[in-house]
Design a protein around this motif. Structure first.
Motif, PDB file in Angstrom:
ATOM      1  N   ALA A   1      63.080  56.188  44.062  1.00 37.95           N
ATOM      2  CA  ALA A   1      62.820  54.699  45.104  1.00 37.95           C
ATOM      3  C   ALA A   1      62.805  53.700  44.621  1.00 37.95           C
ATOM      4  CB  ALA A   1      62.835  55.563  46.132  1.00 37.95           C
ATOM      5  N   THR A   2      61.665  52.950  43.740  1.00 37.99           N
ATOM      6  CA  THR A   2      61.353  51.833  43.345  1.00 37.99           C
ATOM      7  C   THR A   2      62.218  50.858  42.763  1.00 37.99           C
ATOM      8  OG1 THR A   2      60.674  52.552  41.157  1.00 37.99           O
ATOM      9  CG2 THR A   2      58.629  52.672  43.072  1.00 37.99           C
TER      10      THR A   2
ATOM     11  N   GLN B   1      63.922  49.233  45.124  1.00 40.63           N
ATOM     12  CA  GLN B   1      63.089  48.249  46.128  1.00 40.63           C
ATOM     13  C   GLN B   1      63.047  47.037  45.299  1.00 40.63           C
ATOM     14  OE1 GLN B   1      59.405  50.661  47.754  1.00 40.63           O
ATOM     15  NE2 GLN B   1      58.125  48.174  47.550  1.00 40.63           N
ATOM     16  N   ALA B   2      62.808  47.510  44.346  1.00 38.44           N
ATOM     17  CA  ALA B   2      62.850  45.588  43.663  1.00 38.44           C
ATOM     18  C   ALA B   2      64.117  45.496  43.642  1.00 38.44           C
ATOM     19  CB  ALA B   2      62.335  46.247  42.010  1.00 38.44           C
TER      20      ALA B   2
ATOM     21  N   ALA C   1      64.182  43.460  46.900  1.00 43.80           N
ATOM     22  CA  ALA C   1      63.514  42.519  46.592  1.00 43.80           C
ATOM     23  C   ALA C   1      63.855  41.139  45.529  1.00 43.80           C
ATOM     24  CB  ALA C   1      61.797  42.309  46.272  1.00 43.80           C
TER      25      ALA C   1
ATOM     26  N   SER D   1      64.788  41.317  52.664  1.00 41.51           N
ATOM     27  CA  SER D   1      64.809  43.005  52.427  1.00 41.51           C
ATOM     28  C   SER D   1      64.427  43.570  52.367  1.00 41.51           C
ATOM     29  CB  SER D   1      64.357  42.683  50.449  1.00 41.51           C
ATOM     30  OG  SER D   1      63.354  43.232  50.292  1.00 41.51           O
ATOM     31  N   TYR D   2      66.014  45.384  52.684  1.00 38.09           N
ATOM     32  CA  TYR D   2      64.176  46.423  53.628  1.00 38.09           C
ATOM     33  C   TYR D   2      64.453  48.221  52.713  1.00 38.09           C
ATOM     34  CZ  TYR D   2      64.381  44.002  57.713  1.00 38.09           C
ATOM     35  OH  TYR D   2      63.793  42.649  59.037  1.00 38.09           O
ATOM     36  N   THR D   3      64.111  48.583  52.931  1.00 41.23           N
ATOM     37  CA  THR D   3      63.878  49.947  52.102  1.00 41.23           C
ATOM     38  C   THR D   3      64.212  50.430  52.931  1.00 41.23           C
ATOM     39  OG1 THR D   3      61.864  50.456  52.688  1.00 41.23           O
ATOM     40  CG2 THR D   3      61.453  49.222  50.653  1.00 41.23           C
TER      41      THR D   3
ATOM     42  N   TRP E   1      63.065  53.606  54.539  1.00 39.20           N
ATOM     43  CA  TRP E   1      62.436  53.602  55.150  1.00 39.20           C
ATOM     44  C   TRP E   1      62.722  52.699  55.924  1.00 39.20           C
ATOM     45  CZ3 TRP E   1      58.206  51.263  55.899  1.00 39.20           C
ATOM     46  CH2 TRP E   1      57.717  50.497  54.746  1.00 39.20           C
ATOM     47  N   GLN E   2      62.436  51.617  55.878  1.00 43.84           N
ATOM     48  CA  GLN E   2      62.375  50.420  56.662  1.00 43.84           C
ATOM     49  C   GLN E   2      63.487  50.417  57.858  1.00 43.84           C
ATOM     50  OE1 GLN E   2      61.263  47.429  54.124  1.00 43.84           O
ATOM     51  NE2 GLN E   2      59.548  47.328  54.742  1.00 43.84           N
TER      52      GLN E   2
ATOM     53  N   ILE F   1      64.365  58.135  54.402  1.00 42.45           N
ATOM     54  CA  ILE F   1      63.395  58.596  55.181  1.00 42.45           C
ATOM     55  C   ILE F   1      63.769  60.172  55.095  1.00 42.45           C
ATOM     56  CG2 ILE F   1      63.360  56.886  56.727  1.00 42.45           C
ATOM     57  CD1 ILE F   1      60.127  57.658  56.874  1.00 42.45           C
TER      58      ILE F   1
END
Lengths: 424, 424
Positions: free
Chosen positions: A75-76, A79-80, A83, A98-100, A102-103, A143
């Motif tokens: 998942a990283t 995310q990177a 961003a 940006s949102y992941t 889970w956010q 999530i």
């Protein structure tokens, strides 16, 4: 002026230069007055790099503790890249956040590495859109109910984009990729193959599952279920191409039946190599044999594609199916060791040099004779048909692997797909 | 059998091979019956790689939208290394689970890129510990009140580890790093420098802020505030070293005053190069001048270290302070343009070839004559002292840059730090 979702694949996000181009393209859409949600994949190579590190450290296992950490790791990548895209948009003077998963949150079940989206709460995203921001949402992840990170499996970012578009009732989701649309067949096999301007999501489903690997099949299912118009288009056109031209480019996957009525009978020719055919001969023709044969196969985690059972004679019947070529030997062994003795079948035979060729078209529903046109075209090329399987909008044949190009070209021509204006 | 927190730096996590060694070491501690929480940094180079990508895409800005995305990006480094360590532990047969800062959660304020921890909820971690798992918690990051990812700034993983140890009342937090402890001074300058077996957290604070860059200073403050025993030790000893030997290795930073009473007067010699000295001469000796001079400096975001103001004569005084050498010219310009005209000072002079040398020791509190021993030792080497500054447990002098090695060696000897048994 509408809510639009863009999705960019790993190749489109593959370098700072390319991310900057994505940012410029998205900014163009936002400046045209659209509310923009963007779902990027990880930079190309990143997911493989991360999973490669995991492989160096831990042998593959099947328990959920292992798969949970793989998801945490993989998942990283998104995310990177998310961003980075937000930063690039800000640098273009376009407010962005940006949102992941889970956010947001994008809620999924707990099936690590192949989770399914259960719900999406769009409050947070909508508030940012209303505040004039471009919102980036990580693809591929969500999530679960216990707050663990999950991923949707390879290609899951397509599904994320469609699910977000569905939840937010977006006007269209644009899937930017390294091809410029869906073709009548593979242009590497048939140079005359043409890009389809539109096709129905049911046709796309059949095309995707039959080897046109443009879109993740789950994303098409999702788009069909929630009636989200979905467009596949190229991220390699110049970012400053006229927006009206861009908005009509690629291939639109639509759920509007009326439009389809105007269409050609057959929209495209799909094919899959790397299949193998297995037949259990002389099976007692009694209720439950299909389950007894395929149950054992499914339990061994072997995917089955075409399944055929013909009428029996003298109380016995033959049962055939196709599997991935890589599973061929394992399937034969399994059948010989577990199924044949139990069922009292005569023998198991197979062929691992076959391919499947399919004609796909929503117009088939209302046109008789489509299958016979197919069979005649193949007969004219002296191609022997080993198996036939049909559905409402698809007819598939299994043939010798070596004839696949010949068959695809013959069918492409027989259904008039070579000619401009047809099939689109 | 206690609750122990391990923290591993980026170098210790720098490759799959090293991560495997960390896993083996942690597994050894867990098998010895300890409940283990592990806080890893990102793999060495990873944070720089990520921030390098950001720099390619967006020029540095000061707004929080920008810093928010930097945190979103940088936090992925620790998330990935944490998942990899959990996988490596599982591969060693040790049940393990990793959590990000937001999953724990580690709550912080909203100061992106330099957030401060506000609270840690240990319920989730404790449940896993009680279930027999090693728990990995990402260092360096947390979540703010609005659900945004924050990071604690460079070296923040030390602080994360101490904060978690404090919240969970761990018996000890072990900071594994690429040095084997805190030394009486830099061994590259004084070959006779010895490792300290223990020192007080106040001494460590002074040592750290004076250039012994072993630990992030905030983590030491945290450890002091919450009375968490903290040990700095090497991650390059073989992982299968006897655990009792390992538990006593490195340097223990303790808050127990009693122990300290036994200690030498001076524990270590710290030094900082790259300083510059600035003096405003002939300042009218009236209330508020310190504020008027340093206020302007602080507003320009220039950090000030030593500050000296001597008694004045004839209504005028001289005001001196030190800054980083990189800020020297900017400081001179600022003073000449803004401060001198306003204050009616005579002139600004400076020297950018100076260094600061300090003796640090909690024993100084109760021993007179420590400073004079320092000054005598320097005088014997003909080293001129330009500035002097003292605190309860530290005496610093500013000298010519070129004498710094000579001064450190002389002081190391003068306070008997060369001899085994002293200072520890």
């Amino acid at each position: 002026m509408a809510l639009i979702v863009h999705k960019y694949g790993g190749t489109s996000m593959g370098s700072p230069e390319r991310i900057r181009n994505v940012a410029k393209r998205v900014a163009k859409w936002a400046r045209a007055g659209h509310q923009m949600v963007v779902v990027p994949s990880a930079m190309s190579g990143e997911t493989n790099r991360l999973l490669g590190l995991a492989k160096e450290l831990a042998p593959s296992r099947k328990d959920s503790a292992y798969h949970r950490e793989l998801d945490m790791l993989a998942a990283t990548g998104e995310q990177a890249s998310s961003a980075l895209l937000a930063l690039a948009l800000q640098a273009e003077g376009m407010p962005s956040i940006s949102y992941t998963g889970w956010q947001v949150p994008v809620r999924t079940d707990s099936s690590y590495t192949k989770a399914r989206i259960e719900s999406i709460d769009d409050k947070r995203v909508r508030a940012d859109l209303d505040a004039g921001r471009v919102v980036i949402v990580t693809g591929f992840q969500g999530i679960d109910g216990d707050g663990h990170i999950t991923t949707l499996g390879r290609g899951g970012s397509d599904t994320s984009a469609v699910a977000i578009a569905a939840a937010m009732k977006a006007a269209e989701v644009l899937i930017y990729t390294d091809v410029d649309g869906v073709y009548t067949t593979d242009p590497r096999v048939v140079p005359e193959a043409r890009r389809l301007h539109s096709l129905s999501f049911e046709e796309m489903l059949e095309m995707a599952s039959l080897g046109s690997k443009v879109l993740q099949i789950r994303s098409v299912e999702f788009a069909g279920k929630y009636k989200v118009p979905m467009r596949v288009l190229s991220s390699f056109t110049p970012w400053d191409i006229d927006i009206n031209e861009e908005a009509k480019s690629g291939t639109l996957i639509t759920f509007e039946e009326d439009e389809q009525m105007e269409k050609a009978v057959v929209s495209g020719i799909a094919f899959a190599r790397d299949e193998a055919k297995v037949s259990v001969l002389g099976v007692p023709d009694t209720p439950g044999i299909a389950h007894q044969i395929l149950g054992a196969v499914a339990q061994a985690n072997i995917d089955v594609d075409v399944i055929i059972q013909n009428v029996g004679k003298e109380g016995r019947t033959d049962f055939s199916f196709t599997v991935n070529r890589g599973d061929y030997q394992r399937t034969l062994d399994l059948l010989n060791e577990q199924v044949v003795p139990k069922l009292g079948a005569e023998e198991v035979v197979g062929d691992d040099k076959i391919a499947k060729v399919s004609i796909v078209g929503i117009g088939m529903r209302s046109h008789a004779g489509v299958a016979s046109t197919m069979f005649r075209a193949l007969a004219e090329e002296n191609i022997n048909i080993k198996m036939i399987s049909t559905s409402e909008i698809k007819t598939s044949v299994v043939i010798d692997d070596k004839y696949v190009e010949l068959a695809v070209r013959a069918l492409h021509k027989a259904f008039g797909l070579d000619q401009a204006g047809a099939g689109a």
